[in-house]
Scaffold this active site. Structure first.
Site, short mmCIF file in Angstrom:
data_model
loop_
_atom_site.label_atom_id
_atom_site.label_comp_id
_atom_site.label_asym_id
_atom_site.label_seq_id
_atom_site.Cartn_x
_atom_site.Cartn_y
_atom_site.Cartn_z
N GLY A 69 1.32 -1.43 0.12
CA GLY A 69 0.05 -0.40 0.19
C GLY A 69 0.73 0.99 0.08
O GLY A 69 0.24 2.23 -0.69
N THR A 70 1.42 1.12 0.91
CA THR A 70 2.74 2.47 1.23
C THR A 70 3.74 2.64 -0.21
O THR A 70 3.14 3.67 -1.21
CB THR A 70 3.59 1.88 2.07
N ASN A 148 -8.15 3.57 8.29
CA ASN A 148 -7.50 2.63 9.09
C ASN A 148 -7.69 2.44 10.43
O ASN A 148 -7.42 1.53 11.23
CB ASN A 148 -5.88 1.99 8.74
N GLN A 176 -7.46 -0.78 3.45
CA GLN A 176 -8.54 -1.02 4.50
C GLN A 176 -10.10 -1.95 4.08
O GLN A 176 -10.75 -2.16 4.97
CB GLN A 176 -8.60 -0.14 5.90
N SER A 196 -3.87 -3.52 -0.70
CA SER A 196 -2.17 -4.63 0.20
C SER A 196 -2.75 -5.45 0.30
O SER A 196 -3.76 -6.19 1.39
CB SER A 196 -1.44 -3.43 1.32
N HIS A 198 -1.34 -8.19 2.19
CA HIS A 198 -1.10 -8.78 3.98
C HIS A 198 -2.26 -7.92 4.58
O HIS A 198 -2.58 -8.55 5.80
CB HIS A 198 0.32 -8.49 4.71
N THR A 234 13.47 -7.17 -11.36
CA THR A 234 13.16 -8.52 -11.03
C THR A 234 11.13 -8.80 -10.07
O THR A 234 12.12 -7.96 -8.94
CB THR A 234 14.40 -9.14 -10.89
N CYS A 322 0.88 0.79 11.25
CA CYS A 322 1.80 0.75 10.07
C CYS A 322 2.33 1.89 10.41
O CYS A 322 3.18 2.07 9.46
CB CYS A 322 1.04 0.93 9.00
#
Ligand SMILES: Cc1ncc(COP(=O)(O)O)c(C=O)c1O
Length: 386
Positions: A69-70, A148, A176, A196, A198, A234, A322
């Protein structure tokens, strides 16, 4: 252990792990190689691209894989401004994640003007403020989909109508919201959207940026030209494969998950309100993601509460995990007009698909006990007659 911090990160789904494993040992080719090993890796990435696109109603070639996300947020803000340097105004909200606010501050250092929209007491932006803030220099509007900390959902569709009218690209940080509410980029009318992995039971360090066909931005990372020249380097094949699978599962189980979150949410909330006095739900009661409960326990320090809960094997949070600036008072609650006492007394509980009603009951029992313990030594003891 009870894990109620799924807004910070989630467990990788077992089916996701299974899908990823071959890309660590047998399928180790470089996706840019011409031979079979390379082709298999490339095909796996293309499959994941389709899975990610399907979750948000995008076309596969509108998806760029990033490190999360960042990076997605940085890429769109920096990339659009770099492509259109003659424009020097950005509109965002005051309750964004640091992954939007920090790049905005950086743009400001380089002479870009940023308008930070205020929010109401529920943490929601007023679309009229966007109309009033747009000027001929505005290069992008970026407003998050769901907050969030307090879980408030923003009026993205209304905002997109305004942006379309003025022909200004709209980005939304949907980190979120994805997997918690139905999202279709075409119906929403957004031009860019961050995801994101995760947060949706995929691996960490991978995510995506949706960029609508026709919107051009300057790439942030230059090199071998991967991701259609938009993000060289890569590819993180195993993680991309896992992220794709997580999106497929999130799409399949979206309705089931939403109703599960609503059940847990209403059960926990009604029990807390019944069992514990001087508690307030933050954010909007309906315009919210239901895997999030954000509460203020008056007279209690939220960090002390987290530590006490942790001693009882329960993982929760005060807000955003985060960010490394955890000691800082929440800018989101400040923007919602909370005073110091309300800010320090906050607790965020965030559910995942694996959480159960039994865990909710156990947590309410523990909360009842630890809140009473903390209030018995609280400086606000006499004020509230605890
Ligand atoms: C709204 C929002 N945006 C961006 C991020 C950053 O995402 P990532 O951890 O994938 O970099 C987070 C993480 O909590 C978030 O909640």
């Amino acid at each position: 252990m009870i894990y109620f911090d799924n807004a910070a990160s989630t467990a990788v789904h077992p089916e996701v792990v299974k899908e990823m494993l071959p890309y660590f040992d047998v399928q180790y080719g470089n996706p840019s190689s011409i031979h079979q090993f390379g082709r298999k890796a490339k095909n796996a990435i293309q499959k994941a691209r389709k899975q990610v696109a399907a979750l948000v109603g995008a076309e596969p070639d509108e998806i760029i894989f990033t490190s999360g996300g960042t990076e997605s947020n940085n890429t769109i803000l920096m990339g659009i401004q770099a492509f259109r340097p003659e424009k020097n105004h950005v509109i965002t909200s005051s309750i964004e994640h640091e992954a939007i606010l920090e790049p905005c501050r950086d743009l400001e250092k380089n002479g870009v003007k940023v308008t930070y929209l205020s929010v109401d007491e529920h943490g929601i932006v007023n679309p009229n403020d966007i109309t009033n803030s747009i000027n001929p220099q505005t290069v992008i509007v970026s407003v998050m989909f769901a907050n969030n900390e307090v879980g408030a959902i923003q009026p993205i569709k209304e905002i997109s109508k305004i942006c379309n009218e003025y022909q200004i690209p709209l980005h939304t940080d949907a980190v979120q919201a994805v997997g918690k509410v139905p999202i279709n980029v075409k119906e929403l009318g957004v031009d860019a959207l961050s995801i994101s992995s995760h947060k949706i039971n995929g691996p960490k360090g991978v995510g995506a940026l949706f960029i609508k066909k026709g919107l051009t931005i300057a790439p942030e990372i230059l090199g071998g030209g991967q991701e259609n020249g938009m993000r060289s380097g890569t590819e993180n094949v195993a993680s991309i494969v896992g992220f794709g699978k997580a999106c497929e599962i999130a799409k399949e189980r979206l309705n089931e998950n939403i109703s599960h979150f609503r059940t847990l949410h209403s059960s926990m909330l009604s029990k807390i309100v019944k069992e514990i006095p001087h508690v307030k739900l933050n954010g909007h009661t309906e315009k919210r993601i239901f895997n999030n409960i954000h509460l203020t326990f008056l007279g209690v320090n939220g960090e002390d509460l987290i530590i006490k809960l942790d001693e009882h094997g329960i993982a929760a949070s005060t807000g955003s995990a985060c960010s490394v600036h955890t000691q800082k008072a929440s800018h989101v609650l400040k923007a919602m007009g909370f005073n110091h006492e309300q800010i320090t007394g906050s607790l965020r509980i965030s559910f995942g698909y694996m959480n159960t009603l039994d865990e909710v009951d156990q947590t309410v029992e523990v909360l009842k006990k630890v809140v009473a313990e903390l209030r018995s030594v609280s400086p606000y003891k006499t004020k509230y007659n605890f």
